[in-house]
Write an enzyme that holds these catalytic residues in place. Structure first.
Site, PDB file in Angstrom:
ATOM      1  N   SER A   6       0.795  -1.228   0.000  1.00 17.36           N
ATOM      2  CA  SER A   6       0.000   0.000   0.000  1.00 17.36           C
ATOM      3  C   SER A   6       0.828   1.280   0.000  1.00 17.36           C
ATOM      4  O   SER A   6       0.319   2.345  -0.327  1.00 17.36           O
ATOM      5  CB  SER A   6      -0.942   0.015   1.209  1.00 17.36           C
ATOM      6  OG  SER A   6      -0.229  -0.155   2.424  1.00 17.36           O
ATOM      7  N   ASP A 294      -4.146   7.499   8.435  1.00 12.97           N
ATOM      8  CA  ASP A 294      -4.927   6.507   9.165  1.00 12.97           C
ATOM      9  C   ASP A 294      -3.984   5.848  10.175  1.00 12.97           C
ATOM     10  O   ASP A 294      -2.925   6.398  10.471  1.00 12.97           O
ATOM     11  CB  ASP A 294      -5.593   5.498   8.212  1.00 12.97           C
ATOM     12  CG  ASP A 294      -4.602   4.746   7.334  1.00 12.97           C
ATOM     13  OD1 ASP A 294      -3.430   4.623   7.730  1.00 12.97           O
ATOM     14  OD2 ASP A 294      -4.997   4.267   6.247  1.00 12.97           O
ATOM     15  N   HIS A 297      -0.918   4.392   7.523  1.00 10.96           N
ATOM     16  CA  HIS A 297      -0.337   5.117   6.393  1.00 10.96           C
ATOM     17  C   HIS A 297      -0.123   6.594   6.706  1.00 10.96           C
ATOM     18  O   HIS A 297      -0.902   7.199   7.439  1.00 10.96           O
ATOM     19  CB  HIS A 297      -1.241   4.969   5.165  1.00 10.96           C
ATOM     20  CG  HIS A 297      -1.501   3.540   4.812  1.00 10.96           C
ATOM     21  ND1 HIS A 297      -2.657   2.885   5.220  1.00 10.96           N
ATOM     22  CD2 HIS A 297      -0.769   2.638   4.127  1.00 10.96           C
ATOM     23  CE1 HIS A 297      -2.617   1.638   4.787  1.00 10.96           C
ATOM     24  NE2 HIS A 297      -1.478   1.458   4.125  1.00 10.96           N
TER      25      HIS A 297
END
Length: 315
Positions: A6, A294, A297
């Site tokens: 990610s 978040d 991240h």
């Protein structure tokens, strides 16, 4: 070109049936006027910023984005999938795209590039491109939750397995023409908000077990990348110490203009990530003061500082 997880995924998970997605608000709050694209942040992420800083283009499209025009591929794309890891079990658990499939996508991309610009120009593009790989962070979640991994591997042997797969993958893309390759180590994951919540006790201290695992892997990876780099003709392999970069920011937040480093901007900031960070989640008033968007991240500002350090290492 970007591969892995990610930190590199610019939207390839969007068409997948998985909970590991970010193609909805508040993700993308500051991307192209507030467009959620599947990037796990409020704005641009690592591949976008590197492409922008190098003067290539403003952002790197996801390979699986159906809206991308063929001519955009000639300046790079991302094959990465949030939730991926080096361990083949990791993407299975998350129902995301494994590195083996990302490699197949790269092969397909080369074929498309040959058709678009011709074989000679395609070979030139492949050889001169910068390749980014980040794919180990989720493996330590796999190691924590999958009994089959803990029963068969201790931390050093699991680290060794991941390094073996990482170096094989690096050789695979080298055989396809990649020459300038940057491999990111595992970041300072024990001090990420989610790790603090899960493993940091009532005071949410850093989860030192996660950091120890990351350091074990990173030391092996760095050593093997150096060995591999010396054995591959005309290659430029760079180990990026993602761990130290994030550690520096977390231990000296004021120096970088951050006020909050132990929780994310989304929701409570303690555990929200992917589908748990959604349009029902309130966000912080000023995300420029937060390192994390978040619970896993970074904010666009956080990634921008990381990219500063990456580009220093690549010079």
């Amino acid at each position: 070109m970007a591969f892995g997880d990610s930190f590199m995924d610019t939207g390839n998970n969007n068409p997948l049936i998985t909970v590991i997605k970010a193609n909805f608000p508040p993700y993308g709050k500051h991307f192209m006027g507030g467009k959620p694209t599947g990037r796990f942040s409020n704005g641009k992420i690592i591949p976008d910023m590197i492409a922008e800083r190098l003067g290539v283009k403003d952002y790197v499209p996801a390979y699986l984005d159906p809206s991308v025009q063929d001519n955009e591929f000639s300046t790079g794309t991302s094959f990465a999938s949030g939730g991926c890891g080096y361990d083949p079990l990791t993407p299975k658990l998350g129902k995301v795209i494994p590195l083996s499939d990302q490699l197949d996508m790269f092969k397909e991309y080369i074929g498309k590039l040959n058709n678009i610009v011709g074989e000679e120009e395609a070979n030139h593009i492949i050889e001169k491109s910068l390749y980014l790989i980040s794919s180990s962070s989720n493996d330590w979640i796999t190691y924590t939750i999958a009994p089959s991994r803990r029963l068969h591997y201790d931390v050093p042997t699991y680290s060794n397995l991941l390094v073996y797969i990482a170096t094989n993958f690096t050789q695979d893309i080298y055989k396809l023409g990649a020459r300038r390759i940057a491999i990111l180590g595992t970041p300072y994951i024990g001090c990420f908000p989610l790790a603090r919540t899960v493993g940091g006790g009532i005071l949410r201290m850093c989860g030192e077990k996660f950091n120890e695992e990351a350091e074990s892997f990173n030391s092996m990876l760095k050593r093997q990348i150096q060995v591999l780099g010396s054995s591959l003709p005309r290659s430029s392999l760079t180990y990026i110490n993602y761990y130290n970069i994030v550690q520096q920011i977390i231990e000296n937040p004021q120096q970088y203009g951050f006020e909050v480093i132990d929780r994310g901007c989304c929701g409570t900031g303690l555990a929200e990530v992917a589908i748990l960070c959604n349009k029902l989640s309130p966000t912080c008033v000023d995300d420029s003061k937060f390192l994390f968007w978040d619970s896993v991240h970074l904010t666009e500002k956080g990634y921008s500082i990381v990219v500063d350090h990456i580009l220093e290492d690549l010079v």
